[in-house]
Design a protein around this motif. Sequence first.
Motif, short mmCIF file in Angstrom:
data_model
loop_
_atom_site.label_atom_id
_atom_site.label_comp_id
_atom_site.label_asym_id
_atom_site.label_seq_id
_atom_site.Cartn_x
_atom_site.Cartn_y
_atom_site.Cartn_z
N TRP A 93 60.85 57.59 58.09
CA TRP A 93 59.68 57.52 58.99
C TRP A 93 60.10 57.17 60.41
O TRP A 93 59.62 57.78 61.38
CB TRP A 93 58.70 56.48 58.46
CG TRP A 93 57.55 56.24 59.40
CD1 TRP A 93 56.43 56.99 59.55
CD2 TRP A 93 57.43 55.14 60.33
NE1 TRP A 93 55.61 56.45 60.51
CE2 TRP A 93 56.19 55.31 61.01
CE3 TRP A 93 58.22 54.05 60.65
CZ2 TRP A 93 55.75 54.42 61.99
CZ3 TRP A 93 57.78 53.16 61.61
CH2 TRP A 93 56.55 53.36 62.28
N VAL A 110 64.50 61.18 47.91
CA VAL A 110 63.75 61.01 49.16
C VAL A 110 64.27 61.96 50.24
O VAL A 110 63.49 62.61 50.95
CB VAL A 110 63.82 59.55 49.65
CG1 VAL A 110 63.16 59.42 51.03
CG2 VAL A 110 63.15 58.62 48.66
N ALA A 140 70.36 53.74 53.50
CA ALA A 140 69.36 53.40 52.48
C ALA A 140 70.01 52.97 51.17
O ALA A 140 69.58 52.01 50.52
CB ALA A 140 68.43 54.59 52.24
N PHE A 150 64.14 52.97 47.42
CA PHE A 150 63.24 54.06 47.81
C PHE A 150 62.37 53.66 49.00
O PHE A 150 62.06 54.50 49.86
CB PHE A 150 62.37 54.49 46.62
CG PHE A 150 61.34 53.48 46.18
CD1 PHE A 150 60.07 53.46 46.75
CD2 PHE A 150 61.64 52.55 45.20
CE1 PHE A 150 59.13 52.53 46.37
CE2 PHE A 150 60.70 51.62 44.80
CZ PHE A 150 59.44 51.60 45.38
N TRP A 151 61.99 52.37 49.09
CA TRP A 151 61.18 51.92 50.24
C TRP A 151 62.01 51.94 51.51
O TRP A 151 61.54 52.36 52.57
CB TRP A 151 60.65 50.51 49.97
CG TRP A 151 59.74 50.00 51.05
CD1 TRP A 151 58.40 50.22 51.19
CD2 TRP A 151 60.13 49.17 52.17
NE1 TRP A 151 57.92 49.60 52.31
CE2 TRP A 151 58.95 48.95 52.93
CE3 TRP A 151 61.33 48.61 52.58
CZ2 TRP A 151 58.96 48.18 54.10
CZ3 TRP A 151 61.35 47.85 53.74
CH2 TRP A 151 60.17 47.63 54.49
N ILE A 152 63.27 51.47 51.41
CA ILE A 152 64.16 51.52 52.56
C ILE A 152 64.33 52.95 53.04
O ILE A 152 64.28 53.25 54.24
CB ILE A 152 65.54 50.92 52.20
CG1 ILE A 152 65.41 49.45 51.81
CG2 ILE A 152 66.51 51.07 53.37
CD1 ILE A 152 66.68 48.86 51.24
N SER A 197 67.84 57.81 46.78
CA SER A 197 68.05 58.37 48.12
C SER A 197 68.11 59.89 48.08
O SER A 197 67.61 60.56 48.99
CB SER A 197 69.35 57.81 48.72
OG SER A 197 69.26 56.42 48.92
N LEU A 245 62.33 55.54 52.64
CA LEU A 245 61.10 56.05 53.26
C LEU A 245 60.91 55.47 54.67
O LEU A 245 60.50 56.19 55.59
CB LEU A 245 59.90 55.71 52.39
CG LEU A 245 59.79 56.49 51.06
CD1 LEU A 245 58.67 55.93 50.21
CD2 LEU A 245 59.57 57.98 51.32
N MET A 246 61.20 54.18 54.86
CA MET A 246 61.06 53.57 56.17
C MET A 246 62.06 54.14 57.17
O MET A 246 61.73 54.38 58.34
CB MET A 246 61.25 52.04 56.07
CG MET A 246 60.14 51.31 55.32
SD MET A 246 58.49 51.53 56.10
CE MET A 246 57.77 52.80 55.03
N MET A 253 64.74 44.27 48.97
CA MET A 253 64.05 45.52 49.30
C MET A 253 64.50 46.66 48.38
O MET A 253 65.70 46.89 48.23
CB MET A 253 64.32 45.90 50.76
CG MET A 253 63.70 44.97 51.77
SD MET A 253 63.84 45.61 53.46
CE MET A 253 65.61 45.53 53.71
N PRO A 254 63.57 47.38 47.74
CA PRO A 254 63.94 48.51 46.89
C PRO A 254 64.47 49.67 47.71
O PRO A 254 64.06 49.89 48.85
CB PRO A 254 62.62 48.87 46.19
CG PRO A 254 61.55 48.33 47.08
CD PRO A 254 62.11 47.12 47.77
#
Length: 318
Positions: free
Chosen positions: A153, A262, A189, A145-147, A259, A149-150, A142-143
């Motif tokens: 959220w 974000v 993250a 930046f995606w972690i 991180s 953002l999740m 898992m990248p």
Amino acid sequence: MPLYLIKRMISMLYVLIGVTIIVFLMIHLIPGDTAQTLLGGEATKASLDALRHKMGLDQPLIIQYFIWIKQVITGNLGYSYSLHINISHLLFPRFLNTLVLTIASLLLSILIGVGLGFFSGLKKNTVIDKILSALSVFGASMPVFWIALMLMWLFAIQLRLLPVSGMYNLRGNGGFADLLMHLILPTIATSLVSIAVISQMTRNVVSDVVNKDYINYYQSFGLSHYQLNMKHILRNSLPPVINIIGLQVGYILGGALFSEIVFNWPGVGLAIYTAINSKDYPMIQAGVLFIALSFVLVNFVVDILNIVVNPKLRDSNK
């Protein structure tokens, strides 16, 4: 040992010189006129020439490099033409913020990664081992930046349990507890991928050490599980684990940059991102240099730790 340190410091010096050359060329070989980019398309020839002279861009490239190195050695990282401030005054506090995030992420990675990997290695080929290994593979893929953002959220927007941005609440007292609350999501993250990598590496090393003849020899003395696991299995597993942890510091530094963007964490990564958007080349150059030098120094410290932990390496480098 002292001779090894001297050799290692000399080799590190060569690496540092190479890093400065790469960082310098990375910025100065970008197509286009730096002065024109900074002043805009409507700048006069006189103002462009004045800025080129001020930045030393009218000098040969090799002269520019040595001028820049002289400035870096004295702590002068240049001037930010977008923020109108000495870069050193901005980046040093930002680097401390990045260091806070990096250290927190590294500690979390070591505690959870080594712990899960050690437990998984002792339980090799069991259901628990297979579940933990599958989670490690999933986590490592898992990248960052995606972690980030999740996590934002889920915990900040949906559940509203944790703050979403910055290091402190602007309406709070700015205390340690406030910092910890803001640190939780960026730390998770940044460290999640490293936790997976360290866990899998630790698992492989521990499962290999468990099958060594000397472990069976110690086991025959009736040692307790705690003594056998902590004193013999874990200790003999540490050198390769320390190596992978050292390599992960560089990844954590890189992940911290994402991180910071974000979560709006005021570190070097956010400063570099802002500088890229404003085409502030001196700031980009200084920020990248900070990260690169940090990675080189961390690898040097990891080598020293390996010598301290591993008696075989200590003896071979006397």
